[in-house]
Scaffold this motif. Structure first.
Motif, PDB file in Angstrom:
ATOM      1  N   LYS A 100       0.831  -1.203   0.000  1.00  0.00           N
ATOM      2  CA  LYS A 100       0.000   0.000   0.000  1.00  0.00           C
ATOM      3  C   LYS A 100       0.871   1.261   0.000  1.00  0.00           C
ATOM      4  CE  LYS A 100      -3.599   2.282   2.674  1.00  0.00           C
ATOM      5  NZ  LYS A 100      -4.410   2.260   3.889  1.00  0.00           N
ATOM      6  N   ILE A 101       1.879   1.271   0.841  1.00  0.00           N
ATOM      7  CA  ILE A 101       2.788   2.422   0.911  1.00  0.00           C
ATOM      8  C   ILE A 101       3.585   2.546  -0.382  1.00  0.00           C
ATOM      9  CG2 ILE A 101       4.837   3.333   2.074  1.00  0.00           C
ATOM     10  CD1 ILE A 101       3.668   1.995   4.664  1.00  0.00           C
ATOM     11  N   TYR A 102       4.073   1.428  -0.882  1.00  0.00           N
ATOM     12  CA  TYR A 102       4.892   1.412  -2.089  1.00  0.00           C
ATOM     13  C   TYR A 102       4.112   1.935  -3.293  1.00  0.00           C
ATOM     14  CZ  TYR A 102       7.868  -0.541  -5.815  1.00  0.00           C
ATOM     15  OH  TYR A 102       8.655  -0.705  -6.917  1.00  0.00           O
ATOM     16  N   GLN A 103       2.878   1.519  -3.437  1.00  0.00           N
ATOM     17  CA  GLN A 103       2.071   1.995  -4.560  1.00  0.00           C
ATOM     18  C   GLN A 103       1.856   3.505  -4.486  1.00  0.00           C
ATOM     19  OE1 GLN A 103      -1.333  -0.610  -4.155  1.00  0.00           O
ATOM     20  NE2 GLN A 103      -0.529  -2.036  -5.687  1.00  0.00           N
ATOM     21  N   SER A 104       1.602   3.999  -3.295  1.00  0.00           N
ATOM     22  CA  SER A 104       1.438   5.434  -3.111  1.00  0.00           C
ATOM     23  C   SER A 104       2.741   6.165  -3.412  1.00  0.00           C
ATOM     24  CB  SER A 104       0.979   5.720  -1.677  1.00  0.00           C
ATOM     25  OG  SER A 104       0.913   7.100  -1.444  1.00  0.00           O
ATOM     26  N   TRP A 105       3.852   5.619  -2.942  1.00  0.00           N
ATOM     27  CA  TRP A 105       5.167   6.230  -3.172  1.00  0.00           C
ATOM     28  C   TRP A 105       5.515   6.241  -4.654  1.00  0.00           C
ATOM     29  CZ3 TRP A 105       9.756   3.927  -4.986  1.00  0.00           C
ATOM     30  CH2 TRP A 105      10.875   4.745  -4.926  1.00  0.00           C
ATOM     31  N   GLN A 106       5.186   5.165  -5.386  1.00  0.00           N
ATOM     32  CA  GLN A 106       5.491   5.122  -6.822  1.00  0.00           C
ATOM     33  C   GLN A 106       4.774   6.251  -7.561  1.00  0.00           C
ATOM     34  OE1 GLN A 106       4.393   0.907  -7.447  1.00  0.00           O
ATOM     35  NE2 GLN A 106       6.363   0.727  -8.484  1.00  0.00           N
ATOM     36  N   LYS A 107       3.535   6.512  -7.190  1.00  0.00           N
ATOM     37  CA  LYS A 107       2.783   7.606  -7.810  1.00  0.00           C
ATOM     38  C   LYS A 107       3.453   8.935  -7.485  1.00  0.00           C
ATOM     39  CE  LYS A 107      -1.888   9.479  -8.179  1.00  0.00           C
ATOM     40  NZ  LYS A 107      -1.943  10.782  -7.576  1.00  0.00           N
ATOM     41  N   PHE A 108       3.817   9.130  -6.220  1.00  0.00           N
ATOM     42  CA  PHE A 108       4.499  10.362  -5.816  1.00  0.00           C
ATOM     43  C   PHE A 108       5.833  10.501  -6.548  1.00  0.00           C
ATOM     44  CE2 PHE A 108       7.769  12.341  -3.214  1.00  0.00           C
ATOM     45  CZ  PHE A 108       7.244  13.612  -3.074  1.00  0.00           C
ATOM     46  N   LEU A 109       6.587   9.423  -6.665  1.00  0.00           N
ATOM     47  CA  LEU A 109       7.884   9.453  -7.334  1.00  0.00           C
ATOM     48  C   LEU A 109       7.745   9.907  -8.785  1.00  0.00           C
ATOM     49  CD1 LEU A 109      10.939   8.822  -7.215  1.00  0.00           C
ATOM     50  CD2 LEU A 109      10.355   6.484  -7.918  1.00  0.00           C
ATOM     51  N   ALA A 110       6.785   9.344  -9.485  1.00  0.00           N
ATOM     52  CA  ALA A 110       6.579   9.714 -10.886  1.00  0.00           C
ATOM     53  C   ALA A 110       6.226  11.196 -11.019  1.00  0.00           C
ATOM     54  CB  ALA A 110       5.485   8.846 -11.502  1.00  0.00           C
ATOM     55  N   GLU A 111       5.359  11.666 -10.148  1.00  0.00           N
ATOM     56  CA  GLU A 111       4.960  13.073 -10.208  1.00  0.00           C
ATOM     57  C   GLU A 111       6.091  14.002  -9.793  1.00  0.00           C
ATOM     58  OE1 GLU A 111       1.434  13.200  -7.827  1.00  0.00           O
ATOM     59  OE2 GLU A 111       0.237  12.170  -9.348  1.00  0.00           O
ATOM     60  N   SER A 112       6.834  13.650  -8.760  1.00  0.00           N
ATOM     61  CA  SER A 112       7.916  14.525  -8.316  1.00  0.00           C
ATOM     62  C   SER A 112       9.076  14.507  -9.303  1.00  0.00           C
ATOM     63  CB  SER A 112       8.378  14.154  -6.907  1.00  0.00           C
ATOM     64  OG  SER A 112       8.969  12.877  -6.876  1.00  0.00           O
ATOM     65  N   ASN A 113       9.327  13.374  -9.947  1.00  0.00           N
ATOM     66  CA  ASN A 113      10.382  13.338 -10.961  1.00  0.00           C
ATOM     67  C   ASN A 113      10.068  14.279 -12.109  1.00  0.00           C
ATOM     68  OD1 ASN A 113      12.094  11.563  -9.678  1.00  0.00           O
ATOM     69  ND2 ASN A 113      11.338   9.765 -10.750  1.00  0.00           N
ATOM     70  N   LEU A 114       8.816  14.359 -12.493  1.00  0.00           N
ATOM     71  CA  LEU A 114       8.418  15.287 -13.545  1.00  0.00           C
ATOM     72  C   LEU A 114       8.775  16.715 -13.154  1.00  0.00           C
ATOM     73  CD1 LEU A 114       6.948  15.949 -16.197  1.00  0.00           C
ATOM     74  CD2 LEU A 114       4.819  15.997 -14.873  1.00  0.00           C
ATOM     75  N   TRP A 115       8.442  17.089 -11.934  1.00  0.00           N
ATOM     76  CA  TRP A 115       8.744  18.439 -11.457  1.00  0.00           C
ATOM     77  C   TRP A 115      10.251  18.674 -11.383  1.00  0.00           C
ATOM     78  CZ3 TRP A 115       7.722  23.246 -10.941  1.00  0.00           C
ATOM     79  CH2 TRP A 115       8.470  24.034 -10.071  1.00  0.00           C
ATOM     80  N   PHE A 116      10.989  17.757 -10.778  1.00  0.00           N
ATOM     81  CA  PHE A 116      12.423  17.961 -10.605  1.00  0.00           C
ATOM     82  C   PHE A 116      13.158  18.030 -11.938  1.00  0.00           C
ATOM     83  CE2 PHE A 116      11.566  16.691  -6.219  1.00  0.00           C
ATOM     84  CZ  PHE A 116      12.270  17.684  -5.560  1.00  0.00           C
ATOM     85  N   ARG A 117      12.734  17.226 -12.917  1.00  0.00           N
ATOM     86  CA  ARG A 117      13.369  17.289 -14.236  1.00  0.00           C
ATOM     87  C   ARG A 117      13.117  18.639 -14.888  1.00  0.00           C
ATOM     88  NH1 ARG A 117      11.013  12.258 -15.472  1.00  0.00           N
ATOM     89  NH2 ARG A 117       9.723  13.336 -16.978  1.00  0.00           N
ATOM     90  N   LEU A 118      11.933  19.168 -14.736  1.00  0.00           N
ATOM     91  CA  LEU A 118      11.567  20.419 -15.373  1.00  0.00           C
ATOM     92  C   LEU A 118      12.169  21.627 -14.665  1.00  0.00           C
ATOM     93  CD1 LEU A 118       9.861  21.953 -17.459  1.00  0.00           C
ATOM     94  CD2 LEU A 118       8.010  21.954 -15.779  1.00  0.00           C
TER      95      LEU A 118
END
Length: 107
Positions: free
Chosen positions: A73-91
């Motif tokens: 449950k935590i991992y699935q939530s973290w994966q979503k956060f990771l994908a979204e935060s990576n988008l921001w950090f790359r940009l």
């Protein structure tokens, strides 16, 4: 635990996290200078090492998810956060950091 104690614990944990990160950021440049002055040669990890670590990390997360519903449950939530935060950090952050480092080297 009473709500007041929970709130106090949350506040103390948040404050300690901020303090730890601030100390980490403030002390690392001097530590790096001491290491280099002592003759330490700094090198990046080779790409194959990074790739192997990345692969092993996510294999481990997948194994833990298969064994633990709480972790899953935590991992699935973290994966979503990771994908979204990576988008921001790359940009935003990555471009700004690269610019700052380039400009600092030119001074």
């Amino acid at each position: 635990m009473p709500q007041l104690y929970k709130d106090a614990l949350d506040a103390a944990c948040a404050e300690q996290n901020v303090m730890m990160m601030a100390k980490y950021d403030a002390k690392n440049p001097e530590a790096l200078r001491r290491l280099v002055a002592a003759g330490v040669q700094l090198r990046q990890f080779p790409r194959p090492v990074l790739d192997a670590c990345y692969k092993a990390t996510f294999e481990t997360y997948d194994e833990l998810s298969a064994k633990s519903e709480d972790f899953k449950k935590i991992y699935q939530s973290w994966q979503k956060f990771l994908a979204e935060s990576n988008l921001w950090f790359r940009l935003a952050e990555n471009n700004l950091d690269n610019y700052r480092y380039t400009m600092s080297a030119q001074r």
